[in-house]
Design a protein around this motif. Sequence first.
Motif, short mmCIF file in Angstrom:
data_model
loop_
_atom_site.label_atom_id
_atom_site.label_comp_id
_atom_site.label_asym_id
_atom_site.label_seq_id
_atom_site.Cartn_x
_atom_site.Cartn_y
_atom_site.Cartn_z
N ILE A 43 -0.11 10.95 2.71
CA ILE A 43 0.89 10.61 3.79
C ILE A 43 1.95 9.94 3.21
CG2 ILE A 43 0.33 8.73 5.20
CD1 ILE A 43 -2.48 8.58 5.63
N LYS A 44 2.45 9.50 1.94
CA LYS A 44 2.95 8.36 1.98
C LYS A 44 3.10 7.55 0.61
CE LYS A 44 3.86 4.97 5.19
NZ LYS A 44 4.04 4.56 6.24
N HIS A 45 3.68 6.49 -0.19
CA HIS A 45 3.58 6.68 -1.41
C HIS A 45 2.01 5.72 -1.81
CE1 HIS A 45 5.17 2.11 -3.93
NE2 HIS A 45 4.91 1.86 -2.67
N ALA A 46 1.72 5.25 -1.27
CA ALA A 46 -0.17 5.06 -2.05
C ALA A 46 -0.81 4.97 -0.73
CB ALA A 46 -0.07 3.10 -2.70
N GLY A 54 -16.09 16.53 7.78
CA GLY A 54 -16.29 16.57 9.25
C GLY A 54 -16.54 14.58 8.82
N LYS A 55 -15.67 14.34 7.58
CA LYS A 55 -15.51 12.41 7.45
C LYS A 55 -14.38 12.13 6.79
CE LYS A 55 -20.38 11.87 5.98
NZ LYS A 55 -20.60 13.20 6.57
N HIS A 56 -13.50 11.42 7.57
CA HIS A 56 -12.01 10.87 7.18
C HIS A 56 -12.14 9.85 6.47
CE1 HIS A 56 -10.79 13.78 9.64
NE2 HIS A 56 -11.39 13.87 10.91
N ILE A 57 -11.40 10.28 4.91
CA ILE A 57 -11.12 8.89 4.10
C ILE A 57 -9.91 8.70 3.94
CG2 ILE A 57 -12.17 7.59 1.48
CD1 ILE A 57 -13.72 10.38 1.98
N TYR A 58 -10.01 7.07 4.24
CA TYR A 58 -8.22 6.98 4.10
C TYR A 58 -8.30 5.88 3.29
CZ TYR A 58 -6.91 8.69 8.38
OH TYR A 58 -6.97 9.26 9.74
N VAL A 59 -7.04 5.53 1.89
CA VAL A 59 -6.78 4.53 0.58
C VAL A 59 -5.78 4.49 1.09
CG1 VAL A 59 -6.23 4.80 -1.80
CG2 VAL A 59 -8.48 6.36 -0.23
N ASP A 60 -5.33 2.80 1.13
CA ASP A 60 -4.18 2.35 1.01
C ASP A 60 -3.09 2.26 2.23
OD1 ASP A 60 -5.22 0.41 -0.78
OD2 ASP A 60 -3.92 1.35 -2.30
N PRO A 61 -3.78 2.38 3.55
CA PRO A 61 -3.56 3.03 4.64
C PRO A 61 -2.42 1.74 5.41
CG PRO A 61 -5.25 2.73 5.30
CD PRO A 61 -5.09 2.09 3.62
N VAL A 62 -0.54 2.34 5.26
CA VAL A 62 0.47 1.19 5.70
C VAL A 62 1.07 1.67 6.31
CG1 VAL A 62 -0.07 -0.16 3.53
CG2 VAL A 62 1.43 1.54 3.52
N GLY A 63 1.53 1.34 7.56
CA GLY A 63 2.18 1.69 9.32
C GLY A 63 3.62 1.67 8.11
N ASN A 64 4.07 0.86 9.20
CA ASN A 64 5.57 0.08 9.08
C ASN A 64 6.21 -0.77 8.04
OD1 ASN A 64 5.81 1.23 11.54
ND2 ASN A 64 6.03 -0.63 12.99
N THR A 65 5.27 -1.32 7.17
CA THR A 65 5.66 -1.94 5.80
C THR A 65 6.01 -1.56 4.81
OG1 THR A 65 3.41 -1.92 5.53
CG2 THR A 65 3.55 -3.58 6.83
N VAL A 66 6.35 0.49 4.82
CA VAL A 66 6.52 1.24 3.47
C VAL A 66 7.13 2.06 4.89
CG1 VAL A 66 5.91 2.93 1.52
CG2 VAL A 66 4.46 0.49 1.77
N ALA A 67 8.20 3.13 4.43
CA ALA A 67 9.04 3.48 4.90
C ALA A 67 8.59 5.17 4.51
CB ALA A 67 10.77 3.20 4.77
N HIS A 87 -1.44 -5.98 -1.72
CA HIS A 87 -0.18 -6.10 -1.51
C HIS A 87 0.47 -5.78 -0.29
CE1 HIS A 87 1.58 -7.54 -5.88
NE2 HIS A 87 0.55 -8.09 -5.73
N MET A 88 1.42 -5.76 0.66
CA MET A 88 2.09 -5.90 1.55
C MET A 88 2.25 -3.60 1.81
SD MET A 88 5.06 -3.77 1.03
CE MET A 88 6.48 -3.88 2.15
N ASP A 89 2.00 -3.01 0.40
CA ASP A 89 2.49 -1.95 0.35
C ASP A 89 1.24 -1.00 0.34
OD1 ASP A 89 2.36 -2.85 -1.80
OD2 ASP A 89 3.62 -1.30 -2.71
N HIS A 90 -0.05 -1.69 -0.08
CA HIS A 90 -1.18 -1.50 0.44
C HIS A 90 -1.92 -2.05 1.39
CE1 HIS A 90 -0.82 0.57 -4.12
NE2 HIS A 90 0.46 -0.45 -4.02
N TYR A 91 -2.24 -3.04 1.86
CA TYR A 91 -2.53 -3.50 2.81
C TYR A 91 -2.13 -4.01 3.55
CZ TYR A 91 -4.80 -7.81 5.42
OH TYR A 91 -4.88 -8.53 5.90
#
Length: 247
Positions: A43-46, A54-67, A87-91
């Motif tokens: 996705i990006k950054h972290a 069939g399962k989906h695992i997300y690690v440190d999903p951030v939306g608008n806090t990181v471009a 931290h905002m680029d992880h949570y």
Amino acid sequence: MKTATTRLLTVCLALTAAMQLHAAQKSDTFQTPGGKTVVINHIKHASIHIEYDGKHIYVDPVGNTVAPATDYTLMPKASIILITHEHMDHYDQLTLPKLWTPATAVYTNLAVNSKVHRGIALSNGDSITYSSDIQVWAVPAYNTTPGREQFHPKGRDNGYVLQLDGLRIYIAGDTEDIPEMAQVKDIDIAFLPCNQPYTMTIDQLIKAANTIKPKVLFPYHYSETPVGQLRLRMAGSGIDVRIRDYK
């Protein structure tokens, strides 16, 4: 006849073009020892999205806090969410409700758990079994360079080892090349961060990779660090270095 300078420039341009091409690759596919498919979406950054059985695992999903901004409403709902620290680029508290359902397992460090008020808090050394073929271990992640310990103090944040049907993925989180990495064993895929002063220098990352000895290495969380040189500097190490877009 080409001069040595011209030949060197040609080689450098070719390497740059190749690295840009690889960085543009959005996913990588692996097979578990049991023959199941694991797809890692970059996705990006972290922020990482892993598809398995069939399962989906997300690690440190951030939306608008990181471009660039990421619209998680377009992505599959999460089976598991792993968050390394607050931290905002992880949570990103606004992104999580877009991914989770009542059935989503949320594993975080203590500080994030106190904010989201759901899921399970894991401390360094804790482990949890999600299912017979999915296990998670929380491992240390912290700064050691004098004057930088305040960014990620020892004992607060997590890295994770995620095991999927025997395939072992190490997501280091924000850390330097700490001694505990010597205990991270039998890793197939490693995500190691590279952006001082917050995480590792390139030299530290190389040392960490040679300690862990993953089969495949993804440098991540690297911002403007010139991680492309890792492929040259680690040639002959036996580690497959893959550069993806984790600025």
